[in-house]
Design an enzyme around this catalytic site. Sequence first.
Site, PDB file in Angstrom:
ATOM      1  N   HIS A  76       8.463  -4.913 -29.649  1.00 33.31           N
ATOM      2  CA  HIS A  76       8.868  -4.342 -30.607  1.00 33.31           C
ATOM      3  C   HIS A  76       8.630  -6.105 -31.741  1.00 33.31           C
ATOM      4  CE1 HIS A  76      12.696  -7.712 -31.097  1.00 33.31           C
ATOM      5  NE2 HIS A  76      13.096  -6.673 -29.792  1.00 33.31           N
ATOM      6  N   ASP A  78       9.987  -7.852 -34.676  1.00 39.94           N
ATOM      7  CA  ASP A  78       9.998  -8.509 -36.007  1.00 39.94           C
ATOM      8  C   ASP A  78      11.198  -8.715 -35.028  1.00 39.94           C
ATOM      9  OD1 ASP A  78      11.754  -5.704 -34.432  1.00 39.94           O
ATOM     10  OD2 ASP A  78      13.577  -5.904 -35.697  1.00 39.94           O
ATOM     11  N   GLU A 146      13.702  -2.839 -34.397  1.00 38.04           N
ATOM     12  CA  GLU A 146      15.311  -2.749 -33.696  1.00 38.04           C
ATOM     13  C   GLU A 146      15.686  -4.276 -34.021  1.00 38.04           C
ATOM     14  OE1 GLU A 146      16.438  -4.338 -29.434  1.00 38.04           O
ATOM     15  OE2 GLU A 146      15.548  -5.772 -31.207  1.00 38.04           O
ATOM     16  N   GLU A 147      15.955  -5.391 -34.366  1.00 40.49           N
ATOM     17  CA  GLU A 147      16.595  -6.394 -34.207  1.00 40.49           C
ATOM     18  C   GLU A 147      17.997  -5.669 -35.177  1.00 40.49           C
ATOM     19  OE1 GLU A 147      17.678  -8.010 -32.619  1.00 40.49           O
ATOM     20  OE2 GLU A 147      15.311  -8.942 -31.623  1.00 40.49           O
ATOM     21  N   ASP A 172      10.570  -0.527 -21.805  1.00 35.62           N
ATOM     22  CA  ASP A 172      11.125  -1.057 -23.057  1.00 35.62           C
ATOM     23  C   ASP A 172      11.748  -2.026 -22.837  1.00 35.62           C
ATOM     24  OD1 ASP A 172      11.455  -2.413 -25.580  1.00 35.62           O
ATOM     25  OD2 ASP A 172      12.670  -0.957 -25.753  1.00 35.62           O
ATOM     26  N   HIS A 416      17.579 -15.286 -29.708  1.00 30.76           N
ATOM     27  CA  HIS A 416      18.771 -14.870 -30.702  1.00 30.76           C
ATOM     28  C   HIS A 416      19.481 -16.337 -31.512  1.00 30.76           C
ATOM     29  CE1 HIS A 416      18.873 -10.484 -31.013  1.00 30.76           C
ATOM     30  NE2 HIS A 416      18.328 -10.982 -30.408  1.00 30.76           N
TER      31      HIS A 416
END
Length: 441
Positions: A76, A78, A146-147, A172, A416
């Site tokens: 992903h 994002d 995804e986030e 993934d 994160h």
Amino acid sequence: MTAEALDRFRALLRIPTMSRNAVEETDWAVFDEFIAALPQLYPALHSALEQERHGHSLLYRWRGRSDEAPTVLMAHYDVVPATAEGWTHPPFGAELTGSGEQQLLWGRGAIDDKGALVAILEAVEALVQDGFQPANDVYLSFGHDEETVGSGARAIASVLAGRGIRPALVLDEGGAVVERIFPGVSKPIAVIGVSEKGITSVRLTVEQNGGHASTPPKTTATVRLARAITRLNDRPFPARLTETNLRMVETLGAHATGPLRAVFTRARRLQPALRVVFGRLSDETRAIVRTTTAVTQLRGSLAANALPETAEAVVNTRIAVGSSVAETLDHIRRAIRDDAVRVEAVDASEPSPVSPADGPEWDRLATAIGAVHPHAVVTPYIMLGASDSRHFTGICDAVYRFTPFELSAEERGALHARDERIHVATWRRGVAVYAHLLRAS
């Protein structure tokens, strides 16, 4: 690999594709900018592969020489929001420091998950330029949210299901090549997620009369809510060792030294003791063996001098494989023991089915890892976080979660968080793992 590959990675890191839970706050123009940059950066790939756009998510098809079951590589683009505050280097500056094996690339998404996405692009671009065509179709599925809610990956999985496509292998993000995470094992460990925990936000709500804060009742809404939170915290979910847990302990235990080797290689007979050990070693091992809860949001009165009419807490809940959303809610209600606290699940997702830790698809992935990391011990594990891959378990029996990078505890801790970065040499080796896997597709 050329310096141009790193330049391409840096160019895509600089595009601040931050997804937000409030969709209206998302700057979709930067997502369009990211999509528009890809054909310019990867012309060979875009000439050879068919492309579809599903909202802001992307699906590529690389036709193979046969019509056997395809491979799906996922990532992903994002990223979670970031500001420059507290970062050593700007989060979207894609700055380089150091040299050689110690050269670092700093930026939001360097690991999660543009690092993997760009590594896939680089591997495919190079193989296309070499004239390579896979034996079977290869799909690239690149999600845009995804986030947050994962709607892009869900839509792509639905499209493939509607076309009757059942992949042989889906890969993934997930585990990585890590060191010193298992006591007594000094070798690097490649942990491949064969399943992932379920996830739901559990909302605890207390509603009662408000009023002026100068004359409070004995038990306000916030006090009742706080009591519920404390009770839940004091009654953790029971620890369990799943078949995957046992397989991981046995696999790694064979490489352990000292007295721990005897314990870990007898995991099945020593399950009660191991559950206690895992519950005490670390936060990470504790999360491996049980459903976890973490209160992440609290809401009360809108004014400092007013009693709240509604008090609310959101409990981020990660549901252990072998359990369920219903079982989780039942445990929470029994732990709280207060009918005045409403308990409800929001955006609930059950634990994923367990993919096999043997067989041709597992072997194909393990072989690709071993070609680049020959000293790594490859083991299955239960992924603690959630990924877009959970949407593909309905169309594929071999869904794996593995990011082909060596990551230290400090680097994993920056996901994160501030100062996300990756060693350039690590990223290049990740490209090589994808290339090995694609050549075997």
